[in-house]
Design a protein around this motif. Structure first.
Motif, short mmCIF file in Angstrom:
data_model
loop_
_atom_site.label_atom_id
_atom_site.label_comp_id
_atom_site.label_asym_id
_atom_site.label_seq_id
_atom_site.Cartn_x
_atom_site.Cartn_y
_atom_site.Cartn_z
N HIS A 20 0.80 -1.22 0.00
CA HIS A 20 0.00 0.00 0.00
C HIS A 20 0.84 1.28 0.00
N THR A 59 -9.54 -5.38 9.20
CA THR A 59 -10.55 -5.30 8.15
C THR A 59 -10.03 -4.75 6.83
N ASP A 60 -9.38 -3.60 6.84
CA ASP A 60 -8.93 -2.98 5.59
C ASP A 60 -7.65 -2.18 5.86
N ARG A 62 -5.45 -0.94 3.87
CA ARG A 62 -5.27 0.22 3.00
C ARG A 62 -6.03 1.44 3.55
N TYR A 127 -13.33 4.30 -3.06
CA TYR A 127 -13.96 4.14 -1.75
C TYR A 127 -15.38 4.69 -1.78
N GLU A 131 -17.27 4.81 3.64
CA GLU A 131 -15.88 4.50 3.98
C GLU A 131 -15.05 5.78 4.13
#
Length: 160
Positions: A20, A59-60, A62, A127, A131
């Motif tokens: 990332h 979870t995410d 990035r 996104y 988000e």
């Protein structure tokens, strides 16, 4: 995945977040208008992420890294504005900016940092507004205004 995991494994961190870095630097460059400063902020974001790795919910990665990086960038921009106002100076356009991108760069520069980040996170990174709202700590309705196609903030170059 990570919540409450013990101890922090640097290998897990590296495997999760390494890919990332280029995207984060690119995003921060567009927000900060300075590639070198963007690399500095990205490194600081990675350091802070590593220190908080045991609290990452998995979870995410990035979005988590972008959240940390963008908040650091907004703080830098606030400090830069104060210094520029005090010194009465305006930074020049970066030397790496392509001439055909000057209009786009100028348009992005006119936006508040949060608006610029929201627009880029939506249009470039894909996104959702929800988000982005969580990342920027902004109400979803505010994000919706920032990225709306009919918003003056999101007019594309050459659009009527």
């Amino acid at each position: 995945m990570r919540k409450g995991a013990d101890p922090v494994d640097p290998g897990d961190f590296t495997a999760t977040v390494d890919r990332h870095y280029p995207g984060l630097v690119q995003r921060l460059t567009l927000v900060l208008h300075d590639a070198e400063e963007a690399r500095d902020v990205a490194q600081e974001a990675y350091l802070r992420a590593f220190r908080a790795w045991d609290r990452f919910d998995g979870t995410d990665a990035r979005a988590w890294l972008h959240t940390i990086g963008l908040r650091l960038a907004f703080n830098r921009l606030r400090r830069r504005r104060i210094w520029n106002r005090w010194l009465g100076s305006h930074p020049p356009d970066p030397p790496w900016l392509l001439p055909e991108r000057l209009d786009l760069w100028s348009g992005l520069a006119e936006l508040r940092p949060e608006q610029r980040a929201a627009l880029l996170l939506n249009v470039v990174d894909g996104y959702t507004q929800a988000e982005i709202g969580r990342m920027l700590d902004a109400p979803e309705g505010t994000v919706a205004f920032w990225v709306a196609e009919d918003s003056p903030l999101s007019k594309k170059p050459g659009a009527v």
